[in-house]
Structure formats: structure tokens, C-alpha cells
Design a protein around this motif. Sequence first.
Motif, mmCIF file in Angstrom:
data_model
loop_
_atom_site.group_PDB
_atom_site.id
_atom_site.type_symbol
_atom_site.label_atom_id
_atom_site.label_comp_id
_atom_site.label_asym_id
_atom_site.label_seq_id
_atom_site.Cartn_x
_atom_site.Cartn_y
_atom_site.Cartn_z
ATOM 1 N N ASN A 42 -8.483 -10.933 0.743
ATOM 2 C CA ASN A 42 -8.269 -10.647 -0.571
ATOM 3 C C ASN A 42 -6.919 -10.908 -0.919
ATOM 4 O OD1 ASN A 42 -10.986 -10.178 -0.868
ATOM 5 N ND2 ASN A 42 -11.021 -7.997 -0.569
ATOM 6 N N THR A 43 -5.971 -10.624 -0.034
ATOM 7 C CA THR A 43 -4.496 -10.818 -0.505
ATOM 8 C C THR A 43 -4.036 -12.272 -0.768
ATOM 9 O OG1 THR A 43 -3.901 -10.913 1.839
ATOM 10 C CG2 THR A 43 -4.187 -8.624 1.027
ATOM 11 N N ASP A 58 -4.777 -14.072 -2.827
ATOM 12 C CA ASP A 58 -4.618 -14.469 -4.376
ATOM 13 C C ASP A 58 -3.476 -13.707 -4.997
ATOM 14 O OD1 ASP A 58 -6.794 -15.771 -4.153
ATOM 15 O OD2 ASP A 58 -8.231 -14.179 -5.279
ATOM 16 N N SER A 59 -2.776 -12.888 -3.933
ATOM 17 C CA SER A 59 -1.828 -12.070 -4.618
ATOM 18 C C SER A 59 -0.217 -12.757 -4.125
ATOM 19 C CB SER A 59 -1.769 -10.515 -3.737
ATOM 20 O OG SER A 59 -1.331 -10.880 -2.609
ATOM 21 N N ALA A 60 0.647 -11.780 -4.816
ATOM 22 C CA ALA A 60 1.918 -12.630 -4.704
ATOM 23 C C ALA A 60 2.519 -12.618 -3.135
ATOM 24 C CB ALA A 60 2.974 -11.742 -5.588
ATOM 25 N N SER A 61 1.990 -11.673 -2.400
ATOM 26 C CA SER A 61 2.444 -11.585 -0.917
ATOM 27 C C SER A 61 1.220 -11.772 -0.155
ATOM 28 C CB SER A 61 3.010 -10.223 -0.880
ATOM 29 O OG SER A 61 2.355 -9.269 -1.183
ATOM 30 N N PRO A 62 0.710 -13.037 -0.026
ATOM 31 C CA PRO A 62 -0.500 -13.085 0.978
ATOM 32 C C PRO A 62 -0.250 -12.924 2.282
ATOM 33 C CG PRO A 62 0.535 -15.493 0.224
ATOM 34 C CD PRO A 62 1.248 -14.318 -0.562
ATOM 35 N N GLN A 63 -1.246 -12.399 2.943
ATOM 36 C CA GLN A 63 -1.028 -12.058 4.285
ATOM 37 C C GLN A 63 -1.747 -13.122 5.230
ATOM 38 O OE1 GLN A 63 -1.979 -7.873 4.850
ATOM 39 N NE2 GLN A 63 -0.349 -7.232 3.698
#
Length: 100
Positions: free
Chosen positions: A57-58, A60-65
Motif C-alpha cells: 500500500n505504500t 503509491d505514496s511519496a516514500s514507497p517501501q
Amino acid sequence: WPLFGATNQLLAALALLVVTVYLARKGKPLGYTLIPFLLMLVMTGWAMLCNIRMFYNTLDSASPQIYPLVISIIIMALEVWMVIEAALAMVKTRKVSQAS
């Protein structure tokens, strides 16, 4: 930390698996190690699936893991492999004990 915790519990499950297979080969009762092994395996697998979903789920975010996601998938694959190897070892042990 979520990866460390899940990996640590997976190692504990692996240790219980080794003892369970050893006891099976010796013809001893398995319940003392098999039940905790199954409990730890199920709980660790569930936690790992939650970790995979969280890391996915990360993306799509600015800091993908990405690295934790890849490591989680590898650890989950190792867990599945561990279950398959355990099942094969138990079947082999059962066939040997029936032949004797």
C-alpha cells in the motif's frame, strides 16, 4: 521492526519444526512441539501477509517501501518452502515407520 519480529518468530517455528521431525523419526509423541509449531507458523504467516499488504500500500505514496516488500515476499516464500519440506519429511518418516 515488523520484518525483524516476523523473521524471529519464523526462526522459532523452524526450530520447533526440526524438533518435531526428529521426534517423529524417533517414534516419540509429537504434540508437544507440533502444536506450538503450527500456532507459530499460522501467526507468523498471518503477520507476514499483513506486512506485505502494508508495504504494498505504500507503493503509491511519496516514500514507497520497496525493499521491505521484497524481503517480506522472500520470507513468505521461505515459509511456504519450510512447510512443504516439513510435510515431505513427515511423509517420508511415516513410510519408513510403516515399512518396519
